[in-house]
Design a protein around this motif. Structure first.
Motif, PDB file in Angstrom:
ATOM      1  N   ILE A 113       0.837  -1.202   0.000  1.00 46.62           N
ATOM      2  CA  ILE A 113       0.000   0.000   0.000  1.00 46.62           C
ATOM      3  C   ILE A 113       0.869   1.247   0.000  1.00 46.62           C
ATOM      4  CG2 ILE A 113      -1.650   1.333   1.366  1.00 46.62           C
ATOM      5  CD1 ILE A 113      -2.834  -1.343   2.296  1.00 46.62           C
ATOM      6  N   ALA A 114       1.927   1.240   0.814  1.00 47.28           N
ATOM      7  CA  ALA A 114       2.800   2.416   0.893  1.00 47.28           C
ATOM      8  C   ALA A 114       3.481   2.690  -0.442  1.00 47.28           C
ATOM      9  CB  ALA A 114       3.851   2.210   1.987  1.00 47.28           C
TER      10      ALA A 114
ATOM     11  N   THR B 230       0.946   3.940  -3.002  1.00 44.07           N
ATOM     12  CA  THR B 230       0.613   5.336  -2.721  1.00 44.07           C
ATOM     13  C   THR B 230       1.714   6.261  -3.200  1.00 44.07           C
ATOM     14  OG1 THR B 230      -0.635   4.623  -0.777  1.00 44.07           O
ATOM     15  CG2 THR B 230      -0.028   6.948  -0.897  1.00 44.07           C
ATOM     16  N   ALA B 231       2.968   5.857  -2.958  1.00 47.80           N
ATOM     17  CA  ALA B 231       4.089   6.682  -3.421  1.00 47.80           C
ATOM     18  C   ALA B 231       4.098   6.792  -4.943  1.00 47.80           C
ATOM     19  CB  ALA B 231       5.409   6.088  -2.926  1.00 47.80           C
TER      20      ALA B 231
ATOM     21  N   VAL C  31       1.516   6.574  -6.948  1.00 51.50           N
ATOM     22  CA  VAL C  31       0.424   7.458  -7.361  1.00 51.50           C
ATOM     23  C   VAL C  31       0.831   8.912  -7.190  1.00 51.50           C
ATOM     24  CG1 VAL C  31      -1.917   8.208  -6.796  1.00 51.50           C
ATOM     25  CG2 VAL C  31      -1.387   5.765  -6.921  1.00 51.50           C
ATOM     26  N   GLY C  32       1.475   9.226  -6.045  1.00 50.61           N
ATOM     27  CA  GLY C  32       1.928  10.595  -5.829  1.00 50.61           C
ATOM     28  C   GLY C  32       2.921  11.045  -6.874  1.00 50.61           C
TER      29      GLY C  32
ATOM     30  N   THR D 267       3.882  14.570  -2.228  1.00 50.32           N
ATOM     31  CA  THR D 267       4.547  13.424  -2.853  1.00 50.32           C
ATOM     32  C   THR D 267       5.813  13.060  -2.100  1.00 50.32           C
ATOM     33  OG1 THR D 267       3.668  14.012  -5.020  1.00 50.32           O
ATOM     34  CG2 THR D 267       5.594  12.577  -4.976  1.00 50.32           C
TER      35      THR D 267
ATOM     36  N   VAL E 120       4.891  11.322   1.098  1.00 47.44           N
ATOM     37  CA  VAL E 120       4.432   9.945   0.886  1.00 47.44           C
ATOM     38  C   VAL E 120       5.607   9.019   0.594  1.00 47.44           C
ATOM     39  CG1 VAL E 120       3.086   8.459  -0.625  1.00 47.44           C
ATOM     40  CG2 VAL E 120       2.123  10.614   0.159  1.00 47.44           C
TER      41      VAL E 120
ATOM     42  N   ALA F  48       6.779   5.811   2.734  1.00 43.51           N
ATOM     43  CA  ALA F  48       6.939   4.468   2.155  1.00 43.51           C
ATOM     44  C   ALA F  48       8.318   3.902   2.465  1.00 43.51           C
ATOM     45  CB  ALA F  48       6.702   4.526   0.647  1.00 43.51           C
TER      46      ALA F  48
END
Length: 547
Positions: free
Chosen positions: A10-11, A14-15, A17-18, A219, A222, A226
């Motif tokens: 997930i981390a 998410t990174a 996506v950022g 970003t 995030v 991560a």
């Protein structure tokens, strides 16, 4: 892959996506505009005649019109006035040569439909202004003569730096306000388009400066999160322990152990692992000597050996670590890349003393660059490839013979590194080494045996002979909570497997390695036997040890 948990996935996602959002923002705000673009917009379009319609079309701030200003002018009964702004709103400067319409025309301004098939207006008068860039007006000189009464205006090729603009104030007749005003033209790798102002009553950009700053900041946060999650959840090597440990023995396996020691020390604070490679046999003897001096327990010492230890050391306990591949190496002056097993044996028996015997026209003496008697690499070469001992040492400098009775020039060196550098330096030299993946061989090349090469993925299916199991030895059984036991576990089962494989060895603890290590492990070698002529060139091995 120990870090591959749901939280870490997930981390990382998410990174990503950022990062993608930031890249998209940069693309839209920076990369997309980085081409030649001329934008234009109508800032004022209004009637100025007494009998004209009262409606006006104003697109700029503060644009007010007083009706009847030109009421006394009879010729302007249907007159309108248009203020047109033309600017470089792209990311690149525009030069005169970037206009590609041909002739002296850069852009063409049209007012409605000048062909007469629809509503259209005709130019009565024009004024060009450039309050911030007055130098642009020099391009509208006496040679530029727009046609009064025409439905279009041909503009010259005006160079425009980024952000530069000029305006046209045009007096028109023959039509109402609001009729289309268009600007046409072609640019080299560019476009001419309608743009919009960024005044408060107009639409703001898709990404403002604040939005970009916030996006990039989030970003970075995030990504940092991560990284922290992944690092925190990466488990340390199995069974971290504190203390000091010395690893001795094989020089061929030393590069692997040095990397393992560095990683273990990084992940296990309080542990110090020192590597002292002096050769397999030398390591076995030192371990036995220090173990015998230890009152009780096991010394903090691990000996690595290319192949199983010789007889006579009953207190040593062995662990199979990996299958190692070895290779013959030859100086680049000799254009031979494959040798039969029979020719290799003839070379080391002294029956082939010049490479010209194999390569017609080549006159280079054969120089055998070997390891000393403590080397496990040499012992494996004698047992797996030669089936007998190497000839006696006959040279101190690896170039000239000091023994007139020796049929071949042969020297002995203390380490694999010395063998490689000497073979690369001396034309005609041949030696042997473990396969070092990712290490470029300069001045020398590998030699296949009977067309077979040392390929890690082919272990178990290829009959390539020059290979051996790497063993780790301790004095008796070390305490389970000791650094010796913890490092051995890391070497055989833990994260050390990736390091072992990365250096071109197959870990014995893998499913394939378990089978091959069990099949490939030879019985303990027979006691040493004297070589012919009373010379000793290494450990004698019975014929049954040859593949």
């Amino acid at each position: 892959m120990d870090w591959l948990t749901a939280e870490n996935v997930i981390a990382v996602v998410t990174a990503l996506v950022g990062v993608l959002v930031s890249v998209a923002a940069v693309w839209v705000q920076w990369w997309v505009p980085r081409r030649r673009r001329i934008g234009y917009r109508v800032q004022l379009d209004t009637s100025i005649a007494a009998g004209a319609a009262a409606s006006t079309a104003v697109t700029g701030p503060g644009a007010t019109v007083r009706r009847g200003f030109f009421d006394t002018t009879q010729e302007l009964t249907d007159a309108t006035i248009v203020l047109l702004r033309i600017e470089n709103d792209g990311g690149l400067a525009i030069g005169g040569d970037d206009y590609t319409d041909g002739g002296g025309t850069g852009l063409t301004v049209r007012f409605g439909d000048p062909d007469g098939t629809g509503p259209g207006r005709r130019m009565k008068a024009i004024v060009v202004t450039a309050p911030e860039h007055p130098g642009l007006l020099t391009h509208f000189d006496a040679a530029w003569q727009p046609t009064v009464g025409a439905g279009s205006i041909r503009l010259p090729k005006v160079p425009l730096n980024r952000g530069a603009h000029y305006k046209l104030l045009v007096l028109l007749t023959g039509g109402p306000t609001g009729a289309p005003v268009t600007v046409d033209g072609t640019l080299d790798d560019g476009v001419v388009h309608v743009n919009h102002s960024t005044t408060p009553d107009d639409k703001t950009p898709l990404f403002s400066r604040v939005a970009r700053t916030v996006t990039l900041t989030l970003t970075l946060c995030v990504i940092a999160l991560a990284v922290i999650i992944v690092r925190d959840r990466t488990p340390p090597p199995i069974g971290c322990a504190e203390g000091r440990l010395t690893v001795i023995g094989s020089t061929a396996f030393a590069p692997v152990v040095r990397d393992l020691a560095k990683n273990y020390e990084k992940d296990c604070p309080g542990a110090t692992v020192t590597v002292e490679a002096r050769g397999s046999t030398s390591g076995i003897r030192r371990l036995a000597e220090e173990g015998a001096r230890t009152a009780k327990g096991s010394p903090a010492l691990v000996a690595l050996s290319d192949g199983r230890k010789p007889d006579g050391f009953p207190e040593l306990r062995e662990s199979m670590v990996a299958v190692s591949l070895y290779t013959l190496v030859l100086n680049d002056e000799v254009p031979v890349h494959d040798l039969t097993l029979d020719r290799i044996r003839r070379i080391y028996r002294g029956e082939i003393t010049n490479w010209g015997q194999l390569v017609p026209g080549l006159d280079l003496p054969v120089l055998l660059v070997s390891r000393d008697a403590n080397s496990g690499t040499r012992e494996v070469f004698q047992r797996r490839v030669l089936g007998r001992n190497e000839p006696a040492n006959s040279s101190l400098d690896c170039r000239t013979s000091n023994d007139p009775e020796s049929p071949v020039v042969r020297c002995e060196l203390d380490s694999t590194e010395q063998v490689l550098s000497t073979v690369a330096r001396l034309p005609g030299a041949i030696g042997y080494t473990e396969v070092r993946e990712g290490t470029g061989l300069t001045g020398l090349h590998r030699v296949a045996v009977d067309g077979r090469r040392p390929v890690l993925d082919e272990l178990g299916s290829s009959s390539y002979p020059y290979r051996e199991v790497e063993y780790a030895y301790t004095w008796r059984e070390p305490r389970p909570d000791s650094l010796t036991a913890a490092f051995l576990t890391y070497l055989r089962w833990g994260g050390g497997q990736d390091v072992v494989r990365g250096h071109g060895h197959l870990p014995c603890s893998t499913p394939k390695g378990l089978r091959i290590c069990g099949e490939d492990a030879p019985p303990a070698p027979a006691p040493p036997a004297p070589s012919s002529g009373g010379r000793t060139g290494g450990t004698a091995v019975p014929r049954s040890g040859m593949l």
